[in-house]
Design an enzyme around this catalytic site. Structure first.
Site, PDB file in Angstrom:
ATOM      1  N   GLU A 184       7.809 -64.160  42.348  1.00 20.94           N
ATOM      2  CA  GLU A 184       9.021 -63.665  42.997  1.00 20.94           C
ATOM      3  C   GLU A 184       8.834 -62.255  43.555  1.00 20.94           C
ATOM      4  O   GLU A 184       9.455 -61.869  44.543  1.00 20.94           O
ATOM      5  CB  GLU A 184      10.188 -63.686  42.008  1.00 20.94           C
ATOM      6  CG  GLU A 184      11.553 -63.667  42.658  1.00 20.94           C
ATOM      7  CD  GLU A 184      12.653 -64.020  41.680  1.00 20.94           C
ATOM      8  OE1 GLU A 184      13.692 -64.515  42.136  1.00 20.94           O
ATOM      9  OE2 GLU A 184      12.482 -63.804  40.463  1.00 20.94           O
TER      10      GLU A 184
ATOM     11  N   HIS B  45      -7.864 -77.880  26.847  1.00 23.96           N
ATOM     12  CA  HIS B  45      -8.057 -79.330  26.919  1.00 23.96           C
ATOM     13  C   HIS B  45      -7.226 -79.971  28.023  1.00 23.96           C
ATOM     14  O   HIS B  45      -7.114 -81.196  28.079  1.00 23.96           O
ATOM     15  CB  HIS B  45      -7.719 -79.948  25.563  1.00 23.96           C
ATOM     16  CG  HIS B  45      -8.446 -79.291  24.424  1.00 23.96           C
ATOM     17  ND1 HIS B  45      -9.784 -79.531  24.180  1.00 23.96           N
ATOM     18  CD2 HIS B  45      -8.047 -78.379  23.510  1.00 23.96           C
ATOM     19  CE1 HIS B  45     -10.163 -78.810  23.134  1.00 23.96           C
ATOM     20  NE2 HIS B  45      -9.140 -78.092  22.721  1.00 23.96           N
TER      21      HIS B  45
ATOM     22  N   LYS C 286      20.152 -69.715  47.328  1.00 25.81           N
ATOM     23  CA  LYS C 286      21.459 -69.475  46.710  1.00 25.81           C
ATOM     24  C   LYS C 286      22.582 -69.672  47.724  1.00 25.81           C
ATOM     25  O   LYS C 286      23.631 -70.242  47.410  1.00 25.81           O
ATOM     26  CB  LYS C 286      21.522 -68.058  46.147  1.00 25.81           C
ATOM     27  CG  LYS C 286      20.693 -67.835  44.891  1.00 25.81           C
ATOM     28  CD  LYS C 286      20.872 -66.410  44.393  1.00 25.81           C
ATOM     29  CE  LYS C 286      20.057 -66.156  43.142  1.00 25.81           C
ATOM     30  NZ  LYS C 286      20.200 -64.761  42.648  1.00 25.81           N
TER      31      LYS C 286
END
Length: 263
Positions: free
Chosen positions: A91, A120, A235
């Site tokens: 961000e 793994h 937004k």
């Protein structure tokens, strides 16, 4: 809550400190850790400023074709720091415009990993995949608690009896050092941040180090690391879809009924 503090940088204001206090974490120790480290991070000497070193390493490697930044603490107590690092890095540094307003589309891609779990699941890719990554490890010198593998637990299993009586911290450190050695052997650039132990003092220092490193990296990339216009656009579309007044004209775009050209 300060209006000018982005969520990813809010851990040391009321947003982060109040929940920390309610969880029994010493705010005073956190502040002491930050104050001690802040003196170090104000040093203009690159060789003595770990935040500047980290930012410069990440920037130079980005410029040399390594745009992926993997953050991998070897501590389950620090596992969620990886999630925060992904937000902090993405961000803050993923930006369309530089400080002059020119379109540059810059920003490293952060990747979350946790040792030893991701040895793994991801280390195969890290070792033998594309040479496009730089790795940041977080090691812990002294565990808060330790367990010892029972002395006779694997006495009848030849391939496991070497573990008898060994502390789990020794095994964890061996896993970390082995992963780092394998990456280094494969010429994968990596750096290590070592905490003496995981407590309020050193935990706050880790977060503060990464915040300052991010700010310095923003300066190196020539962008503003403290805004998030790409998030704000989404937004606005959400406001439109949810019927908030003043955003009606964005409804067709938010629904995909109309395109809005963006370069």
């Amino acid at each position: 809550v300060p209006d000018d503090v982005g969520g990813r940088f809010s851990v040391f204001c009321a947003v982060g400190l109040l929940p920390a206090a309610l969880c029994g974490i010493s705010i005073a120790e956190m502040q002491q850790g930050i104050q001690a480290l802040d003196k170090v991070l104000q040093n203009p000497d690159l060789s003595k400023n770990p935040a500047a070193q980290g930012a410069l390493i990440q920037y130079l490697l980005y410029e040399r074709g390594k745009p992926v930044s993997v953050f991998m603490p070897y501590s389950y107590r620090l596992a969620s720091v990886s999630d925060w690092y992904v937000q902090l890095w993405a961000e803050s540094l993923g930006k369309k415009h530089d400080l002059n307003g020119d379109v540059i589309h810059v920003g490293p891609t952060p990747v979350r990993a946790v040792g030893v779990t991701d040895q793994h699941s991801q280390v195969q890719l890290f070792n033998e995949g594309p040479h496009d990554k730089v790795f940041t490890f977080v090691a812990v010198g002294k565990p808060e608690r330790d367990l010892t593998i029972p002395a006779n637990q694997f006495s009848e299993v030849e391939d496991l009896n070497y573990l008898n009586g060994k502390p789990m911290s020794q095994l964890m450190n061996a896993e970390f050092e082995s992963t780092r050695a394998s990456l280094t052997s494969n010429q994968r650039p990596n750096l290590t941040i070592t905490l003496p132990q995981v407590d309020a003092y050193h935990f706050a220092q880790l977060l503060y180090l990464l915040e300052v490193q991010t700010a310095i990296a923003g300066a190196l990339f020539g962008i503003d690391p403290f805004d998030q216009p790409g998030v704000e656009l989404a937004k606005k579309y959400t406001y439109a879809l949810m019927g908030r007044k003043g955003y009606e004209e964005l409804i067709p775009v938010a629904r995909g009924e109309k395109s809005e050209a963006r370069v």
